[in-house]
Design a protein around this motif. Structure first.
Motif, PDB file in Angstrom:
ATOM      1  N   ALA A 284      -2.424   1.353 -17.401  1.00  0.00           N
ATOM      2  CA  ALA A 284      -1.753   1.233 -15.691  1.00  0.00           C
ATOM      3  C   ALA A 284      -0.018   1.654 -15.541  1.00  0.00           C
ATOM      4  O   ALA A 284      -0.002   2.039 -14.255  1.00  0.00           O
ATOM      5  CB  ALA A 284      -1.840  -0.418 -15.394  1.00  0.00           C
TER       6      ALA A 284
ATOM      7  N   LYS B 178      -4.822   1.751 -11.118  1.00  0.00           N
ATOM      8  CA  LYS B 178      -3.232   0.454 -11.381  1.00  0.00           C
ATOM      9  C   LYS B 178      -3.791  -1.207 -11.660  1.00  0.00           C
ATOM     10  O   LYS B 178      -5.300  -1.374 -12.079  1.00  0.00           O
ATOM     11  CB  LYS B 178      -3.397   0.173  -9.418  1.00  0.00           C
ATOM     12  N   LEU B 179      -2.529  -1.754 -11.588  1.00  0.00           N
ATOM     13  CA  LEU B 179      -3.123  -3.110 -11.681  1.00  0.00           C
ATOM     14  C   LEU B 179      -3.483  -4.024 -10.716  1.00  0.00           C
ATOM     15  O   LEU B 179      -2.029  -4.420 -10.284  1.00  0.00           O
ATOM     16  CB  LEU B 179      -1.237  -3.409 -12.671  1.00  0.00           C
TER      17      LEU B 179
ATOM     18  N   ARG C 127       2.393 -17.038  -2.778  1.00  0.00           N
ATOM     19  CA  ARG C 127       0.673 -17.138  -2.358  1.00  0.00           C
ATOM     20  C   ARG C 127      -0.073 -17.607  -3.985  1.00  0.00           C
ATOM     21  O   ARG C 127      -1.082 -17.869  -3.912  1.00  0.00           O
ATOM     22  CB  ARG C 127       0.270 -16.371  -1.149  1.00  0.00           C
TER      23      ARG C 127
ATOM     24  N   TYR D 211       8.047  -1.701 -17.459  1.00  0.00           N
ATOM     25  CA  TYR D 211       7.643  -1.304 -16.744  1.00  0.00           C
ATOM     26  C   TYR D 211       7.655  -2.085 -15.883  1.00  0.00           C
ATOM     27  O   TYR D 211       7.610  -1.818 -14.627  1.00  0.00           O
ATOM     28  CB  TYR D 211       5.949  -0.758 -17.460  1.00  0.00           C
TER      29      TYR D 211
ATOM     30  N   PHE E 210     -10.277 -12.603   4.247  1.00  0.00           N
ATOM     31  CA  PHE E 210      -8.810 -12.133   4.274  1.00  0.00           C
ATOM     32  C   PHE E 210      -8.360 -12.264   5.668  1.00  0.00           C
ATOM     33  O   PHE E 210      -7.996 -12.716   6.575  1.00  0.00           O
ATOM     34  CB  PHE E 210      -8.232 -10.833   3.323  1.00  0.00           C
TER      35      PHE E 210
HETATM   36  C1  SDX Z   1      -0.849  -6.648   0.517  1.00  0.00           C
HETATM   37  O1  SDX Z   1       2.946  -6.068   3.004  1.00  0.00           O
HETATM   38  C2  SDX Z   1       2.081  -7.172   2.793  1.00  0.00           C
HETATM   39  O2  SDX Z   1       2.867  -8.603   3.125  1.00  0.00           O
HETATM   40  C3  SDX Z   1       1.005  -7.193   2.545  1.00  0.00           C
HETATM   41  C4  SDX Z   1      -0.081  -8.737   2.074  1.00  0.00           C
HETATM   42  C5  SDX Z   1      -0.004  -8.942   2.977  1.00  0.00           C
HETATM   43  O3  SDX Z   1       0.116 -10.392   3.692  1.00  0.00           O
HETATM   44  O4  SDX Z   1      -0.211  -8.699   4.140  1.00  0.00           O
HETATM   45  O5  SDX Z   1       1.245  -9.244   1.164  1.00  0.00           O
HETATM   46  C6  SDX Z   1      -1.136  -8.486   1.459  1.00  0.00           C
HETATM   47  O6  SDX Z   1      -1.278  -5.821   1.240  1.00  0.00           O
HETATM   48  C7  SDX Z   1      -0.419  -7.575  -1.345  1.00  0.00           C
HETATM   49  C8  SDX Z   1      -0.881  -6.351  -1.929  1.00  0.00           C
HETATM   50  C9  SDX Z   1      -2.136  -5.871  -2.172  1.00  0.00           C
HETATM   51  N1  SDX Z   1      -2.032  -4.272  -2.594  1.00  0.00           N
HETATM   52  C10 SDX Z   1      -2.022  -4.563  -4.970  1.00  0.00           C
HETATM   53  O7  SDX Z   1      -2.616  -5.367  -4.858  1.00  0.00           O
HETATM   54  C11 SDX Z   1      -2.936  -3.314  -4.897  1.00  0.00           C
HETATM   55  C12 SDX Z   1      -1.378  -3.115  -5.953  1.00  0.00           C
HETATM   56  N2  SDX Z   1      -0.302  -3.527  -6.051  1.00  0.00           N
HETATM   57  C13 SDX Z   1       0.006  -1.579  -5.027  1.00  0.00           C
HETATM   58  O8  SDX Z   1      -0.369  -0.423  -4.705  1.00  0.00           O
HETATM   59  C14 SDX Z   1       1.698  -1.624  -4.498  1.00  0.00           C
HETATM   60  O9  SDX Z   1       2.326  -2.700  -5.279  1.00  0.00           O
HETATM   61  C15 SDX Z   1       2.086  -2.221  -3.717  1.00  0.00           C
HETATM   62  C16 SDX Z   1       1.063  -1.349  -2.522  1.00  0.00           C
HETATM   63  C17 SDX Z   1       1.493  -3.752  -3.232  1.00  0.00           C
HETATM   64  C18 SDX Z   1       2.774  -1.893  -2.699  1.00  0.00           C
HETATM   65  O10 SDX Z   1       3.259  -0.027  -2.997  1.00  0.00           O
HETATM   66  P1  SDX Z   1       5.168   0.620  -2.931  1.00  0.00           P
HETATM   67  O11 SDX Z   1       5.680  -0.784  -2.506  1.00  0.00           O
HETATM   68  O12 SDX Z   1       4.778   1.413  -1.756  1.00  0.00           O
HETATM   69  O13 SDX Z   1       4.809   0.551  -4.222  1.00  0.00           O
HETATM   70  P2  SDX Z   1       4.914   1.366  -5.121  1.00  0.00           P
HETATM   71  O14 SDX Z   1       3.778   2.387  -4.678  1.00  0.00           O
HETATM   72  O15 SDX Z   1       6.680   2.795  -4.311  1.00  0.00           O
HETATM   73  O16 SDX Z   1       5.240   1.287  -6.791  1.00  0.00           O
HETATM   74  C19 SDX Z   1       7.403   1.450  -7.384  1.00  0.00           C
HETATM   75  C20 SDX Z   1       6.410   1.460  -8.554  1.00  0.00           C
HETATM   76  C21 SDX Z   1       5.876   2.951  -8.767  1.00  0.00           C
HETATM   77  O17 SDX Z   1       6.259   3.147  -9.833  1.00  0.00           O
HETATM   78  P3  SDX Z   1       7.279   5.032  -9.906  1.00  0.00           P
HETATM   79  O18 SDX Z   1       7.309   5.464  -9.020  1.00  0.00           O
HETATM   80  O19 SDX Z   1       8.429   4.109  -9.380  1.00  0.00           O
HETATM   81  O20 SDX Z   1       7.589   4.897 -11.616  1.00  0.00           O
HETATM   82  O21 SDX Z   1       5.637   0.664  -9.732  1.00  0.00           O
HETATM   83  C22 SDX Z   1       4.463   1.426 -10.206  1.00  0.00           C
HETATM   84  C23 SDX Z   1       4.374   2.071  -9.049  1.00  0.00           C
HETATM   85  O22 SDX Z   1       3.979   3.367  -9.920  1.00  0.00           O
HETATM   86  N3  SDX Z   1       3.363   0.078  -9.594  1.00  0.00           N
HETATM   87  C24 SDX Z   1       2.498   0.080  -9.471  1.00  0.00           C
HETATM   88  C25 SDX Z   1       2.016  -1.363  -9.844  1.00  0.00           C
HETATM   89  N4  SDX Z   1       2.249  -1.408  -8.089  1.00  0.00           N
HETATM   90  C26 SDX Z   1       3.676   0.087  -8.046  1.00  0.00           C
HETATM   91  N5  SDX Z   1       1.828   0.287 -11.552  1.00  0.00           N
HETATM   92  C27 SDX Z   1       1.215  -0.362 -11.660  1.00  0.00           C
HETATM   93  N6  SDX Z   1       0.155  -1.199 -11.064  1.00  0.00           N
HETATM   94  C28 SDX Z   1       0.384  -1.122  -9.663  1.00  0.00           C
HETATM   95  N7  SDX Z   1      -0.520  -2.202  -9.316  1.00  0.00           N
END
Ligand code: SDX
Length: 393
Positions: free
Chosen positions: A258, A266-267, A281, A318, A350
């Motif tokens: 991941a 992704k995690l 939450r 990380y 949801f």
């Molecule tokens: C919800 O916005 C809201 O309020 C949403 C929500 C709501 O109640 O409506 O809270 C509900 O959508 C929660 C999020 C659910 N999604 C996930 O769990 C999917 C996994 N998470 C990622 O896809 C990500 O963290 C997001 C989409 C949630 C956030 O994306 P961002 O803010 O655009 O962050 P990013 O993609 O720019 O990541 C920053 C860094 C990156 O690495 P670098 O480029 O800096 O090297 O963190 C890494 C990303 O690769 N990263 C992850 C990761 N999430 C971010 N790496 C591994 N696993 C992950 N889950």
């Protein structure tokens, strides 16, 4: 004012807004609805109380709550004509596609309510209809997919109890949920009630800003929520944990993958655009999962894997450097699985929880008389050039 961002007068609402509904402090892991901490609402309120609070700005007194629950109860049924629409979907129709389609179909049976009214019955009635009927739409989508006849709602049950009845009761064998299960589902809905200007809520505002009806705005919100990076993550978390469990993958190896930017893994359930410390939450849900599993007298190996992944991510540079913590979706799927909700219905639930937040944001936007959303762009294409006749191309 919290969330104050200047609007660009030239182009109306460009995606930033002021709002009185929800406050989030991502650094401190704070989430409040109309000033009330999510921890208090989770512990002391019901989903109907929280829905009223999010919609109308104050906690309902006893008579307001009775009236609101009566409005919701009165609207539990779906028009008989909607039944045939469900029969047109294939058994493997994604429930989120059915939900989005049927919310728009609901507009066809309420053509007198397709307005942008924010006061009186012209608002309270469509709001109650959508919050109430979304349960039957969701449950009927599920029962269509498994070839089971639809159940009629039971006015004697709570909001969440009625949904479980619509989902799982049989003609001569009514589903009677354990109190812990009904409470856990109600808590799930409370925790999803609203969340500031997330992707799907911004979509509802965007669609509503053209003065499209509330029905079409929430239908569009469902479309945005469906994405695996947003509401669809709760299904992806279970798929991830099941993959690790059933394929005998060491959690440590999965975390390593991941971290690799080129890896598709992704995690799931980790990270958040706003929370850079922890999602309150997720903390609340983690505590609840144990209670439900104990009440159901079941254990879930996926929970142990989830605990291990969370522990690992807490110590991994990380994740620490990127402020990646469990979000609302990390434990919610395990809770829904414990209740017996099928995975492909997780994001639908949801959406049920988020309905009051979407409707409140749609109403607030119209109360603020915001102009149509019209974001601008920076053009990076070709400069002016002349037309080239076919024989010269
Ligand atoms: C919800 O916005 C809201 O309020 C949403 C929500 C709501 O109640 O409506 O809270 C509900 O959508 C929660 C999020 C659910 N999604 C996930 O769990 C999917 C996994 N998470 C990622 O896809 C990500 O963290 C997001 C989409 C949630 C956030 O994306 P961002 O803010 O655009 O962050 P990013 O993609 O720019 O990541 C920053 C860094 C990156 O690495 P670098 O480029 O800096 O090297 O963190 C890494 C990303 O690769 N990263 C992850 C990761 N999430 C971010 N790496 C591994 N696993 C992950 N889950």
């Amino acid at each position: 004012k919290t969330g104050m961002i200047t609007l660009d007068p030239g182009y109306g609402n460009t995606g930033s807004c002021t709002s009185d509904i929800t406050f989030i402090d991502g650094e401190k892991g704070i989430l409040r609805h109309r000033g009330y901490a999510i921890e208090e609402l989770a512990e002391k309120s019901t989903f109907m109380e929280t829905a009223f609070l999010v919609l109308y700005g104050h906690l309902p007194n006893a008579s307001e709550l009775v009236k609101f629950e009566q409005e919701i109860g009165d609207e539990s049924y779906l028009h008989y004509g909607m039944k045939s629409h469900f029969e047109g979907f294939p058994d493997n129709a994604p429930p989120m596609a059915v939900l989005s389609a049927m919310l728009n179909t609901l507009a066809c049976y309420n053509t007198d309510l397709l307005t942008t009214a924010t006061e009186g019955e012209a608002f309270t009635l469509p709001a109650a209809k959508i919050i109430s009927k979304v349960r039957a739409i969701a449950a009927w989508a599920y029962r269509t997919s498994i070839g089971k006849p639809f159940m009629a709602p039971r006015p004697d049950l709570s909001y969440s109890g009625n949904f479980l009845h619509l989902m799982f009761s049989q003609q001569f064998n009514l589903y009677e949920p354990l109190p812990e299960v009904e409470k856990a589902l109600d808590l799930f809905f409370i925790l999803h009630a609203d969340h500031e200007q997330n992707c799907s809520t911004s979509t509802v505002r965007m669609v509503g800003s053209s003065h499209a009806s509330l029905f079409s705005a929430v239908s569009a919100g469902v479309g945005a929520l469906w994405g695996p990076l947003h509401g669809g993550a709760n299904c992806e978390v279970i798929k991830m944990l099941t993959h690790i469990h059933e394929d005998g993958i060491k959690p440590r190896d999965f975390v390593e993958k991941a971290k690799d930017k080129n890896s598709p893994e992704k995690l799931m359930g980790f990270g958040h655009r706003v929370y850079k410390s922890f999602d309150p939450r997720a903390k609340i849900l983690k505590g609840q999962v144990d209670n439900v599993l104990k009440a159901m007298n079941v254990s879930d190996p996926l929970l142990d894997i989830a605990y291990e992944l969370e522990e690992m991510a807490r110590s991994e540079d990380y994740f620490i450097e990127r402020n990646l913590y469990p979000n609302v979706d990390f434990y919610s799927g395990i809770l829904l699985r414990a209740i017996g909700i099928p995975v492909n219905m997780f994001t639908v639930l949801f959406a049920i929880g988020r309905m009051p937040g979407w409707i409140a944001n749609w109403r607030e936007m119209h109360e603020q008389s915001l102009r149509i959303s019209r974001p601008r762009q920076i053009y990076t294409g070709e400069p002016l050039r002349s037309y080239v006749p076919m024989q010269q191309r």
